[in-house]
Design an enzyme around this catalytic site. Structure first.
Site, mmCIF file in Angstrom:
data_model
loop_
_atom_site.group_PDB
_atom_site.id
_atom_site.type_symbol
_atom_site.label_atom_id
_atom_site.label_comp_id
_atom_site.label_asym_id
_atom_site.label_seq_id
_atom_site.Cartn_x
_atom_site.Cartn_y
_atom_site.Cartn_z
ATOM 1 N N GLY A 155 -6.165 102.890 68.162
ATOM 2 C CA GLY A 155 -7.303 103.791 68.263
ATOM 3 C C GLY A 155 -8.276 103.408 69.358
ATOM 4 N N GLU A 192 0.896 94.175 67.565
ATOM 5 C CA GLU A 192 1.954 95.148 67.269
ATOM 6 C C GLU A 192 2.278 95.998 68.487
ATOM 7 O OE1 GLU A 192 1.146 96.383 62.659
ATOM 8 O OE2 GLU A 192 1.042 97.929 64.182
ATOM 9 N N ASN A 198 -3.485 107.554 57.630
ATOM 10 C CA ASN A 198 -2.261 107.098 58.288
ATOM 11 C C ASN A 198 -1.459 106.127 57.403
ATOM 12 O OD1 ASN A 198 -3.207 108.472 60.594
ATOM 13 N ND2 ASN A 198 -4.275 106.650 61.325
HETATM 14 C C1 LIG Z 1 -8.739 103.556 60.234
HETATM 15 C C2 LIG Z 1 -8.179 104.484 61.311
HETATM 16 C C3 LIG Z 1 -7.735 105.782 60.649
HETATM 17 C C4 LIG Z 1 -9.269 104.751 62.345
HETATM 18 O O1 LIG Z 1 -8.694 105.448 63.405
HETATM 19 P P1 LIG Z 1 -9.546 105.865 64.713
HETATM 20 O O2 LIG Z 1 -8.708 106.793 65.446
HETATM 21 O O3 LIG Z 1 -10.064 104.649 65.371
HETATM 22 O O4 LIG Z 1 -10.783 106.512 63.965
HETATM 23 P P2 LIG Z 1 -11.707 107.730 64.235
HETATM 24 O O5 LIG Z 1 -13.090 107.195 64.291
HETATM 25 O O6 LIG Z 1 -11.209 108.547 65.359
HETATM 26 O O7 LIG Z 1 -11.535 108.514 62.861
HETATM 27 C C5 LIG Z 1 -10.364 109.159 62.489
HETATM 28 C C6 LIG Z 1 -10.719 110.277 61.520
HETATM 29 O O8 LIG Z 1 -11.274 109.744 60.327
HETATM 30 C C7 LIG Z 1 -12.558 110.314 60.070
HETATM 31 N N1 LIG Z 1 -13.397 109.310 59.464
HETATM 32 C C8 LIG Z 1 -13.808 108.144 60.008
HETATM 33 N N2 LIG Z 1 -14.569 107.483 59.134
HETATM 34 C C9 LIG Z 1 -14.611 108.220 58.002
HETATM 35 C C10 LIG Z 1 -15.214 108.045 56.739
HETATM 36 N N3 LIG Z 1 -15.922 106.950 56.456
HETATM 37 N N4 LIG Z 1 -15.040 109.000 55.803
HETATM 38 C C11 LIG Z 1 -14.335 110.096 56.058
HETATM 39 N N5 LIG Z 1 -13.727 110.321 57.243
HETATM 40 C C12 LIG Z 1 -13.863 109.376 58.201
HETATM 41 C C13 LIG Z 1 -13.051 110.708 61.433
HETATM 42 O O9 LIG Z 1 -14.048 111.673 61.334
HETATM 43 C C14 LIG Z 1 -11.791 111.225 62.062
HETATM 44 O O10 LIG Z 1 -11.518 112.490 61.488
HETATM 45 P P3 LIG Z 1 -10.887 113.683 62.336
HETATM 46 O O11 LIG Z 1 -9.518 113.206 62.689
HETATM 47 O O12 LIG Z 1 -10.907 114.803 61.347
HETATM 48 O O13 LIG Z 1 -11.811 113.825 63.482
HETATM 49 C C15 LIG Z 1 -6.980 103.801 62.030
HETATM 50 O O14 LIG Z 1 -7.408 102.666 62.714
HETATM 51 C C16 LIG Z 1 -5.894 103.411 61.057
HETATM 52 O O15 LIG Z 1 -5.049 104.196 60.686
HETATM 53 N N6 LIG Z 1 -5.902 102.134 60.605
HETATM 54 C C17 LIG Z 1 -4.988 101.617 59.609
HETATM 55 C C18 LIG Z 1 -3.771 101.032 60.236
HETATM 56 C C19 LIG Z 1 -4.088 99.936 61.175
HETATM 57 O O16 LIG Z 1 -5.119 99.277 61.061
HETATM 58 N N7 LIG Z 1 -3.191 99.718 62.111
HETATM 59 C C20 LIG Z 1 -3.320 98.684 63.090
HETATM 60 C C21 LIG Z 1 -2.601 97.502 62.584
HETATM 61 S S1 LIG Z 1 -1.870 96.575 63.825
#
Ligand SMILES: CC(C)(COP(=O)(O)OP(=O)(O)OC[C@H]1O[C@@H](n2cnc3c(N)ncnc32)[C@H](O)[C@@H]1OP(=O)(O)O)[C@@H](O)C(=O)NCCC(=O)NCCS
Ligand SMILES: CC(C)(COP(=O)(O)OP(=O)(O)OC[C@H]1O[C@@H](n2cnc3c(N)ncnc32)[C@H](O)[C@@H]1OP(=O)(O)O)[C@@H](O)C(=O)NCCC(=O)NCCS
Lengths: 497, 497
Positions: A265, A288, A378
């Site tokens: 991200g 990763e 995810n």
């Molecule tokens: C947590 C995770 C979803 C954040 O992803 P990101 O792309 O950096 O996050 P964003 O700030 O763009 O948010 C993604 C979505 O979640 C929503 N969101 C973020 N915080 C939120 C919260 N507290 N409550 C509700 N929704 C939330 C955002 O609004 C956005 O929604 P949209 O797609 O409808 O616009 C992502 O990092 C992930 O899947 N992590 C778990 C796996 C992981 O850590 N992998 C790496 C390991 S090596």
């Protein structure tokens, strides 16, 4: 073509994608290559989706390395071919079906998945579908832009379908380091002492009698455009770099730091980007996914070696990577996800884990996966592998979401993926909270003061102070109110009062 | 006495417990030996408590291996000497002060604590107080009934106080296997391939210039009587043994199983007890604590080798152990807790993890630590180390508590210590739910059907079915109702409606 299939005998297995797809039957469990939109099979899944769209009843259980491109997850979801899905996904079509209750999804630690295949915990694996660069003279499968769980898919499947992808640059050959672990009780130490250590072979050993079909394709990896780096992510990156400087000064980190892991991200990309302008050098990564900002760090000579399981450039990064593959191959290693995410290696190397949270609570629990405790985003991916086993673990998040209507710091997270026992540091654009050595109530004050958005600070203090008047004062909660912020958001569209 | 201090020079450090205790000053951070009521210092803490009771203002931060006996945790809590406490405890006086908000407690994974000492995450360690059997000619410290974090306490403390306990049987010498890990980036593989492997020394290397005091004591370990095995625990044990048999038949476990880890408490004791009457033999254990039922298994020749970090017999088991120490020493190894609980070794050996939950929820999350999300029971201990890294992980619990007024299977646990990503199997006296490969909704039905008490089954189905009518159907929750069972219990004394 010769260089692609170097074992004459195998050429008789060449067929069309449609013919190969016809080997996949209703009810099968299928394991594939692929990790992020890199190195996943494309032509056979598309042909399979077509069969289903033409009316054939076909359902499979699908196991991949992590998320994969739309040709696999998207096409098979939209054609209703996926019954169950493991262990991670990022595809809109698939996500919607999971949240509509149409596809059964089990969210797993990525390091667990390869061994669960070896242990037989998914039952019989009927077919593996793997993308390859080539098949060697010895019958070894050379992967493309990711390794993921391809070795375990190949080892455990009854039959194997190979997609040779001619769109993948031949210079990838040699970048992979394939090491396969034994099963207990016969396991031995994994001999990696440094991210640069190569301990295996450059292709995956394969029992070629299991190869049922080989097809050619030239569909490229479905990489995505890079999001811009926002101000908030830049600030988060600065706080982290300040923290690293402080830890070096305190003698708790060497000046080359320790191997870095960085999640997926935009914040993750910004953090690595911030290192380009920092004074740190001679860095290494044990992570990763190798993204664009890593290529900048390698170009600048700041990162000497990046070890991962997938190369995932953006559309913009794609050309640059492919033009200089010979160069990057000297600074990158692609390993099986069992090794990139292995607790043994992560803990030995002392990896600095950096991942993104959806939300965190005042006591330091982190939700990485589920909006309002129910809606799968995810999955946990490798975040638990790195967080639990790293030197310390950092979680980043914007302090608010949805235009300020959601506070990402809440009294209690609606789903726990990382416990208070696992989270060392939380960072938002408001600041950084170092949670090491703190009791729950100290933690709460640090997180509210340093990380919460000013709009929500008083509400959080108010919750904490009222909770502290209750009967149990170790980790004070007002249990009937703990999840009320989420309820308020669901009812009114905002967590504000 | 000579055999106790084998280095003449050190004899001049002998003093009274009161004089040794006077070296502990207000504000110090103190790390001690001890793991369960085994091998912890006794005389110096009692002398320290006395000083405080006589009116001196003295507060310390206290780090131990795990829980310790009342002479340490109890005496120092009651005299208000403990300011902060890490990482686990089971003492009533201490627990009450933690829950009254008087002592700051951080609950940590046991495998993290030794490396946190090495990394400097607890700050400066002013003093180590360690119980010893003897000091060798080379200045090595021979531990007694536990090893815990004694090596790291000795290595990182500025000063060391040694309690030589003459009540501990001299035959303990030779049972220990001390291996000390390097710090990243210089760590090497830990060369254990089998629970029986000895990889270190029989005493702890020590910089003797840091030894400030040596005292003699003969206070025995404060071991506790063994609880009887109730019918429910027996049934739980039978379900687990049936499950092992099934896994062997399926080819997913070898017939000698894999090394067993078994948590603390009466259910854990019953499960090991059940193995005595089973057809399994040539078993091994790689666990934390070696309890009475393990001696039965060794006596019967069922367990060839038990590796742990502490010997914790009951009052009844005490005499038997000490009478035959020479025999048990051949079948037991005591290691530093860093090694007994190390993710690298646990995952390599494929340990079968068995721990007890306070409560579990329908989606497979486990609460091991906190009643109603607030009141600390004991702590997570090593349960996370084994659960995350084991071959698979089993959690046991009675289906109800408090005479049936509490269901231990709830819609949502009030605190998560082990996530849905970590729990393979849940067992109550009602039955066993194998969660491997299941989606959240499949999991819920299995857990309700197989594990919940009949009294609560309909209420749980009702919650699930109403939640499934909601908008998000991956892991359906009614978020404002998810913790209502706990609220109902707090308000009415029962979870029943
Ligand atoms: C947590 C995770 C979803 C954040 O992803 P990101 O792309 O950096 O996050 P964003 O700030 O763009 O948010 C993604 C979505 O979640 C929503 N969101 C973020 N915080 C939120 C919260 N507290 N409550 C509700 N929704 C939330 C955002 O609004 C956005 O929604 P949209 O797609 O409808 O616009 C992502 O990092 C992930 O899947 N992590 C778990 C796996 C992981 O850590 N992998 C790496 C390991 S090596
Ligand atoms: C979870 C744990 C507390 C259970 O201990 P136990 O002695 O087997 O459990 P018991 O059934 O005797 O219950 C202990 C107490 O909790 C109460 N309890 C049990 N389930 C409960 C529930 N769901 N809600 C509220 N209270 C509950 C019991 O009533 C009992 O209370 P009491 O002391 O007032 O009588 C204990 O195993 C533990 O601390 N585990 C975490 C650490 C660990 O796993 N260590 C091993 C790693 S190697």
């Amino acid at each position: 073509m010769n260089r692609k299939i170097r074992l004459e005998y195998l050429k008789r297995k060449i067929m069309t994608a449609a013919d190969a797809a016809s080997l996949i039957k209703n009810g099968m469990t299928v394991a594939t290559s692929g990790f992020t939109p890199s190195g996943y099979p494309k032509a056979v899944p598309l042909a399979l989706a077509k069969r289903a769209e033409e009316g054939e009843e076909i359902k499979i259980n699908l196991i991949t390395g992590a998320s994969v491109g739309d040709e696999l997850d998207g096409a098979l979801s939209r054609s209703n071919v996926i019954d169950k899905r493991y262990p991670y996904q990022t595809n809109d079509s698939l996500r919607n079906r999971i949240n509509d209750g149409l596809i059964g999804f089990q969210d797993l630690h990525l390091s667990h998945v390869p061994q669960m295949l070896d242990y037989g915990f998914f039952g019989k694996i009927d077919m593996a579908i793997v993308e390859a660069l080539a098949i060697t003279e010895e019958g070894g499968i050379i992967p493309t832009t990711s390794v993921g769980l391809t070795p375990q898919a190949i080892n455990n499947a009854e039959g194997i379908i190979i997609e040779i992808n001619t769109a993948q640059p031949k210079e990838l050959e040699g970048i992979h380091d394939i090491y396969i672990t034994e099963k207990p009780p016969n396991r031995r130490p994994i001999p990696i002492l440094h991210p640069k250590d190569r301990i295996g072979t450059t292709s995956i050993p394969c029992d070629i009698s299991k190869i049922k079909a080989i097809i050619y394709t030239d569909i490229p990896d479905n990489v995505r455009p890079l999001g811009g780096i926002d101000e908030a992510s830049k600030r988060i990156s600065e706080y982290i770099i300040d923290f690293f400087n402080f830890e070096v000064k305190q003698g708790r980190l060497p000046k080359e730091l320790l191997p870095l892991q960085s999640g997926v991200g935009s914040i993750a990309n910004a953090v690595l980007g911030g290192l380009v302008d920092s004074k740190f050098y001679n860095l290494t990564c044990y992570t990763e996914v190798i993204q664009d900002s890593m290529f900048d760090l390698i170009d600048e000579g700041k990162v000497l070696m990046a070890s991962g399981t997938a190369l995932t450039p953006s559309i913009e990064g794609f050309k640059r990577l492919y033009d200089r593959m010979d160069f990057y191959r000297k600074h990158c290693i692609l390993r099986p996800m069992e090794i990139s995410n292995h607790p043994e290696v992560i803990r030995r190397l002392g990896v600095i884990a950096m991942n993104t949270a959806i939300e965190a609570d005042i006591y330091g629990h982190v939700n990485s996966t589920m909006i309002a405790g129910s809606r799968m985003m995810n999955g946990i991916g490798g975040s638990g592998d790195f967080t639990r086993n790293g030197y310390f673990s950092i979680f980043t998040t914007h302090s608010t979401a949805k235009g300020g209507n959601i506070s990402s710091i809440v009294p209690k997270v609606a789903h726990v993926d990382h416990t208070e026992h696992d989270v060392s540091v939380i960072v938002t654009e408001q600041g950084l909270a170092d949670l090491r050595g703190t009791s729950p109530r100290e933690r709460a004050r640090k997180i509210i003061r340093n990380c919460a958005h000013p709009q929500y600070r008083d509400l959080l203090y108010d919750y904490l102070e009222r909770a502290e008047k209750g009967f149990y004062r170790h980790q004070p909660q007002i249990i009937h109110e703990a999840l009320s912020w989420h309820t308020r958001y669901l009812n009114t569209g905002s967590m504000k009062k």
